[in-house]
Write a protein that holds these residues in place. Structure first.
Motif, short mmCIF file in Angstrom:
data_model
loop_
_atom_site.label_atom_id
_atom_site.label_comp_id
_atom_site.label_asym_id
_atom_site.label_seq_id
_atom_site.Cartn_x
_atom_site.Cartn_y
_atom_site.Cartn_z
N LEU A 64 0.80 -1.22 0.00
CA LEU A 64 0.00 0.00 0.00
C LEU A 64 0.84 1.28 0.00
N THR A 65 2.01 1.26 0.61
CA THR A 65 2.77 2.51 0.75
C THR A 65 4.21 2.40 0.26
N GLY A 66 4.51 1.35 -0.50
CA GLY A 66 5.82 1.23 -1.13
C GLY A 66 6.85 0.57 -0.23
N GLN A 67 7.89 0.03 -0.86
CA GLN A 67 8.94 -0.66 -0.10
C GLN A 67 9.74 0.28 0.78
N SER A 68 9.74 1.57 0.45
CA SER A 68 10.48 2.54 1.26
C SER A 68 9.62 3.17 2.35
N CYS A 69 8.47 2.55 2.65
CA CYS A 69 7.57 3.10 3.68
C CYS A 69 8.25 3.11 5.05
N ARG A 70 7.70 3.90 5.94
CA ARG A 70 8.20 3.97 7.30
C ARG A 70 7.04 3.87 8.28
N ARG A 85 4.28 6.71 3.48
CA ARG A 85 5.33 6.73 2.46
C ARG A 85 6.57 7.46 2.99
N ASN A 86 7.66 7.27 2.30
CA ASN A 86 8.94 7.76 2.83
C ASN A 86 8.98 9.27 3.01
N PHE A 87 8.08 10.00 2.34
CA PHE A 87 8.09 11.47 2.47
C PHE A 87 7.12 11.97 3.54
N ARG A 147 17.41 5.78 8.98
CA ARG A 147 18.08 5.95 7.69
C ARG A 147 17.43 7.06 6.86
N ASN A 148 16.61 7.89 7.47
CA ASN A 148 16.00 9.00 6.74
C ASN A 148 17.08 9.91 6.15
N LEU A 153 18.18 4.82 -0.60
CA LEU A 153 17.13 3.91 -0.12
C LEU A 153 15.76 4.25 -0.67
N VAL A 154 15.53 5.48 -1.08
CA VAL A 154 14.23 5.88 -1.61
C VAL A 154 14.27 6.16 -3.10
N ARG A 155 15.40 5.88 -3.73
CA ARG A 155 15.54 6.19 -5.15
C ARG A 155 14.53 5.43 -6.01
N ALA A 156 14.22 4.18 -5.61
CA ALA A 156 13.26 3.39 -6.38
C ALA A 156 11.88 4.04 -6.41
#
Length: 311
Positions: A125-131, A253-255, A284-285, A301-304
Motif C-alpha cells: 500500500l505505501t511502497g517498499q520505502s515506507c516507514r 510513504r517515505n516522504f 536511515r532518513n 534507499l528511496v531512489r526506487a
C-alpha cells in the motif's frame, strides 16, 4: 521477460521483474506466498480487507498475549500521563483511552509490527520505502461513544492522491462486532480521493449519511484489519461491558513525517528488530540533515520510489 501462464495445480501468472512496476514484483511475490492475493483484491475493490487469524503468520496465542500486555499496561500506567486522556471524549479525535509508544514496552509489539504479513501489506500500500508512522493501542472499557467518520490522510488536503500515502494495519485483540464498538468502513470511499465532510457522518451518530452505507467489521482476535489511508471509517457506539481493543500499526510513504517520535527508542529495541526496524523508525532518513548534508547512501534507499509508487 514476458508474462505467461503456468500450471501449478491452478493457473497463475509468472511475475517478471518489470521496470514499470519496480518494487511491486517482489512485494507481490511475498503476498502470493503468504496467501494474501484475495486480500489485495478486496483492498483494491473496497478500500479495506480483513485477514483472519489463521493467515496472520503468528503463533496461535499471539493476539491473546498482546491483549494481556495491553491490559497490564492499562492497569499500571497513569491514564493522565497521556496528554489526550486529559481531555473529554467529546474533545478528543478518537473516543476511549489510547496507549502510545508501544515498541519499547515489550518485544511482542516489535514482533507484531515486523510480522511478515503486516510488512507485506504495508509495502503493497505505501511502497517498499515506507516507514512506521505510529503504533498505538485503542482501548475502551465499558460503553463508549462512536469515533466520527474520517480517513487517515492526516494533514493532506483534498483531493488526495489516488495511491495510498498512508495505511492502517490493525491487530484485533477482542471480538469485534457492532455492539462491541467495531470499526465501520465505507466500501469504495477510497476512490473518492477526499476527506469526508462534516455532513458525511452516519445517522447513528447524528449525521446525514445513511447507516447502510457503513459496513461494520466482524473480526475475531488475531485478525488484521487493513485499509488505505483514503478509506473512510468510524467506530460504532460500544454498548457492551468489558474491554474492546485493537493495536494500530500505521505506515506512511517515505516522504510522510511520522506522527510518533522514535528517536528515544533504546538500543535493545533496535537489536530485537534488526536493520529493517531501524530503517522503519527513521534511522536511515535522508531528511532532517544539518550542515554536513544528507548521506548519499540514505538517499539511495528511496531512489526506487522516484520511478514507481511501489518502490
Amino acid at each position: 521477460m514476458t508474462a505467461h501462464a503456468r500450471l501449478e495445480g491452478k493457473r497463475t501468472m509468472e511475475i517478471g521483474d518489470w521496470k514499470s512496476v519496480a518494487g511491486m514484483a517482489e512485494t507481490y511475490r511475498k503476498a502470493r506466498a503468504l496467501g494474501l492475493e484475495a486480500n489485495i483484491a478486496e483492498i483494491e475493490a473496497f478500500g479495506f480487507t480483513i485477514i483472519p487469524p489463521e493467515k496472520n503468520g503468528a503463533p496461535k496465542d499471539f493476539a491473546a498475549r498482546m491483549f494481556e500486555k495491553i491490559l497490564d499496561i492499562a492497569k499500571n500506567e497513569d491514564e493522565l500521563a497521556v496528554e489526550l486522556n486529559k481531555h473529554t471524549d467529546a474533545e478528543k479525535p478518537a473516543y476511549g483511552r489510547q496507549i502510545f509508544h508501544l515498541l519499547e514496552r515489550d518485544p511482542i509489539f516489535i514482533d507484531a509490527m515486523m510480522n511478515p504479513v503486516v510488512q507485506t501489506m504495508a509495502q503493497y500500500l505505501t511502497g517498499q520505502s515506507c516507514r512506521l508512522f505510529s503504533m498505538a493501542a485503542f482501548y475502551k472499557d465499558g460503553p463508549a461513544r462512536s469515533t466520527p467518520m474520517h480517513c487517515d490522510c492526516v494533514g493532506v488536503p483534498s483531493p488526495l492522491p489516488v495511491y495510498s500515502t498512508m495505511c492502517n494495519v490493525s491487530w484485533i485483540l477482542t471480538p469485534y462486532r457492532e455492539e462491541t464498538g467495531t470499526l465501520g468502513m465505507v466500501p469504495g470511499s477510497h476512490r473518492l480521493c477526499r476527506h469526508p465532510t462534516q455532513f458525511e457522518q452516519p445517522k447513528f451518530m447524528g449525521g446525514q449519511m445513511d447507516d447502510d452505507l457503513v459496513a461494520p467489521i466482524r473480526a475475531e482476535p488475531g485478525s488484521l484489519a487493513v485499509f488505505m489511508g483514503n478509506t473512510w471509517h468510524c467506530t460504532y457506539p460500544k454498548t457492551t461491558e468489558g474491554v474492546r481493543s485493537h493495536i494500530v500499526t500505521a505506515f506512511g510513504r517515505n516522504f510522510v513525517a511520522a506522527a510518533e517520535d522514535f528517536s528515544d527508542m533504546p538500543d535493545s529495541v533496535l537489536a530485537h528488530g534488526g536493520p529493517e526496524l531501524a530503517r522503519l523508525l527513521g534511522r536511515r532518513n535522508w531528511q532532517g540533515y544539518g550542515r554536513a548534508g544528507p548521506k548519499l547512501e540514505d538517499i539511495g534507499l528511496v531512489r526506487a520510489a522516484y520511478q514507481t509508487q511501489y518502490g
